[in-house]
Scaffold this motif. Structure first.
Motif, PDB file in Angstrom:
ATOM      1  N   ILE A  49       0.845  -1.199   0.000  1.00 10.48           N
ATOM      2  CA  ILE A  49       0.000   0.000   0.000  1.00 10.48           C
ATOM      3  C   ILE A  49       0.878   1.246   0.000  1.00 10.48           C
ATOM      4  CG2 ILE A  49      -1.633   1.344   1.386  1.00 10.48           C
ATOM      5  CD1 ILE A  49      -2.725  -1.468   2.366  1.00 10.48           C
TER       6      ILE A  49
ATOM      7  N   ASN B 279      -5.647  -1.550  -9.550  1.00 10.70           N
ATOM      8  CA  ASN B 279      -4.483  -1.810 -10.405  1.00 10.70           C
ATOM      9  C   ASN B 279      -4.557  -3.151 -11.115  1.00 10.70           C
ATOM     10  OD1 ASN B 279      -3.234   0.589  -9.732  1.00 10.70           O
ATOM     11  ND2 ASN B 279      -2.262  -0.286  -7.928  1.00 10.70           N
TER      12      ASN B 279
ATOM     13  N   GLN C  59      -6.759  -1.219  -3.443  1.00  4.63           N
ATOM     14  CA  GLN C  59      -5.597  -0.880  -4.261  1.00  4.63           C
ATOM     15  C   GLN C  59      -5.372  -1.914  -5.366  1.00  4.63           C
ATOM     16  OE1 GLN C  59      -3.736   1.864  -4.136  1.00  4.63           O
ATOM     17  NE2 GLN C  59      -2.461   1.163  -5.816  1.00  4.63           N
TER      18      GLN C  59
ATOM     19  N   ASN D 238      -0.111   5.110  -1.350  1.00  5.61           N
ATOM     20  CA  ASN D 238      -1.359   5.243  -0.612  1.00  5.61           C
ATOM     21  C   ASN D 238      -1.112   5.090   0.879  1.00  5.61           C
ATOM     22  OD1 ASN D 238      -3.271   5.579  -2.804  1.00  5.61           O
ATOM     23  ND2 ASN D 238      -2.686   3.511  -3.382  1.00  5.61           N
TER      24      ASN D 238
ATOM     25  N   SER E 215       2.753   1.937  -3.157  1.00  9.89           N
ATOM     26  CA  SER E 215       1.848   2.403  -4.205  1.00  9.89           C
ATOM     27  C   SER E 215       1.463   3.861  -4.013  1.00  9.89           C
ATOM     28  CB  SER E 215       0.579   1.537  -4.206  1.00  9.89           C
ATOM     29  OG  SER E 215       0.913   0.190  -4.446  1.00  9.89           O
TER      30      SER E 215
END
Length: 136
Positions: A18, A135, A131, A23, A21
């Motif tokens: 996470i 993606n 997430q 986030n 990425s």
């Protein structure tokens, strides 16, 4: 029985995914309209959760730990579970010692049934799936 070490590695693997990425775990609280957050357990996972949420301006109203007296020098908003009834308007308590989740959840609901209770695993898993879905 769940191997707590394996569980911890899986939890942190998803949490790092996470973070890599770009986030944070904040979306869990935003998506569920949780404004006033409490964290139960200020061990390693609790400290990491606290640091991440503070960094993205999530309102952590209180911290709860059975060793609150020992931690008062580090956190001015830390209490024991017995002090929970004096705090109103908490939307959710995130339990970080997941191996004791059921027992802690029961203790919280004996004090206040109006507060939502989730584990840090629930938070990480929610954001991770969100997430991966975006993606994937």
């Amino acid at each position: 029985m769940v191997n707590i070490i394996d569980f911890g590695f899986r939890l942190f693997d998803k949490w790092l995914y996470i973070m890599r990425s770009g986030n944070t775990l904040k979306s869990f609280f935003d998506d569920n309209d949780y404004k006033k957050i409490a964290i139960y357990g200020m061990g390693r996972i609790g400290k990491q959760l606290y640091a991440e949420l503070k960094a993205v301006d999530v309102d952590i109203s209180i911290l709860i730990d059975r060793n609150a007296k020992c931690l008062k020098d580090l956190y001015n908003n830390i209490i024991t579970l017995n002090e929970l009834p004096t705090f109103k308007n908490i939307d959710v308590i995130v339990i970080t010692p997941v191996q004791f989740y059921s027992e802690i959840e029961r203790q919280i609901y004996e004090i206040n049934q109006d507060i939502d209770v989730v584990s840090v695993e629930d938070v990480v898993e929610y954001v991770y799936r969100k997430q991966v879905g975006e993606n994937g």
